[in-house]
Design a protein around this motif. Sequence first.
Motif, short mmCIF file in Angstrom:
data_model
loop_
_atom_site.label_atom_id
_atom_site.label_comp_id
_atom_site.label_asym_id
_atom_site.label_seq_id
_atom_site.Cartn_x
_atom_site.Cartn_y
_atom_site.Cartn_z
N PHE A 1 0.83 -1.21 0.00
CA PHE A 1 0.00 0.00 0.00
C PHE A 1 0.86 1.25 0.00
O PHE A 1 0.60 2.19 -0.75
N TYR A 2 1.91 1.29 0.82
CA TYR A 2 2.78 2.47 0.86
C TYR A 2 3.52 2.66 -0.47
O TYR A 2 3.70 3.79 -0.93
N ILE A 3 3.94 1.56 -1.08
CA ILE A 3 4.58 1.66 -2.39
C ILE A 3 3.60 2.22 -3.41
O ILE A 3 3.95 3.06 -4.24
N PHE A 4 2.34 1.77 -3.35
CA PHE A 4 1.31 2.27 -4.25
C PHE A 4 1.11 3.77 -4.06
O PHE A 4 1.00 4.51 -5.05
N ILE A 5 1.06 4.23 -2.83
CA ILE A 5 0.86 5.66 -2.56
C ILE A 5 2.02 6.48 -3.12
O ILE A 5 1.81 7.52 -3.75
N VAL A 6 3.24 6.01 -2.93
CA VAL A 6 4.41 6.73 -3.44
C VAL A 6 4.37 6.79 -4.97
O VAL A 6 4.60 7.85 -5.56
N LEU A 7 4.06 5.68 -5.61
CA LEU A 7 3.99 5.67 -7.07
C LEU A 7 2.85 6.55 -7.58
O LEU A 7 3.00 7.21 -8.62
N LEU A 8 1.74 6.58 -6.87
CA LEU A 8 0.63 7.44 -7.26
C LEU A 8 1.03 8.91 -7.19
O LEU A 8 0.76 9.68 -8.12
N VAL A 9 1.69 9.31 -6.11
CA VAL A 9 2.12 10.70 -5.96
C VAL A 9 3.13 11.07 -7.04
O VAL A 9 3.05 12.14 -7.65
N LEU A 10 4.08 10.18 -7.32
CA LEU A 10 5.07 10.45 -8.36
C LEU A 10 4.40 10.57 -9.73
O LEU A 10 4.77 11.43 -10.53
N SER A 11 3.43 9.74 -9.99
CA SER A 11 2.72 9.80 -11.26
C SER A 11 1.94 11.11 -11.39
O SER A 11 1.96 11.74 -12.45
N LEU A 12 1.28 11.52 -10.33
CA LEU A 12 0.53 12.78 -10.37
C LEU A 12 1.45 13.98 -10.53
O LEU A 12 1.14 14.92 -11.29
N LEU A 13 2.60 13.95 -9.86
CA LEU A 13 3.55 15.07 -9.99
C LEU A 13 4.14 15.12 -11.38
O LEU A 13 4.31 16.21 -11.95
N SER A 14 4.48 13.98 -11.95
CA SER A 14 5.05 13.99 -13.30
C SER A 14 4.02 14.46 -14.32
O SER A 14 4.36 15.15 -15.29
N ARG A 15 2.78 14.10 -14.11
CA ARG A 15 1.72 14.55 -15.01
C ARG A 15 1.50 16.05 -14.87
O ARG A 15 1.22 16.74 -15.85
N LEU A 16 1.62 16.58 -13.67
CA LEU A 16 1.44 18.00 -13.41
C LEU A 16 2.54 18.81 -14.08
O LEU A 16 2.29 19.84 -14.69
N PHE A 17 3.78 18.34 -13.98
CA PHE A 17 4.91 19.07 -14.54
C PHE A 17 5.04 18.88 -16.05
O PHE A 17 5.73 19.63 -16.71
N ARG A 18 4.39 17.89 -16.60
CA ARG A 18 4.45 17.64 -18.03
C ARG A 18 3.67 18.69 -18.81
O ARG A 18 3.96 18.99 -19.94
N ARG A 19 2.66 19.27 -18.21
CA ARG A 19 1.81 20.25 -18.89
C ARG A 19 2.44 21.57 -18.99
O ARG A 19 3.13 22.26 -18.74
#
Length: 53
Positions: free
Chosen positions: A35-53
């Motif tokens: 679960f903690y690994i999932f949360i970290v990957l989710l946050v990283l994915s959201l941040l990368s998507r945010l900075f990609r725009r």
Amino acid sequence: MLRWIIIFLIIALVAAVFGFGGIAEGATDIAQIIFYIFIVLLVLSLLSRLFRR
């Protein structure tokens, strides 16, 4: 990944009901780590998507 968390939580619940405390504790620990690994990957994915725009 969420499927694995749910599987390990079900294993932990079934083991706890039948009195296998060690197995239940181990399955709970594994589910918590995943679960903690999932949360970290989710946050990283959201941040990368945010900075990609």
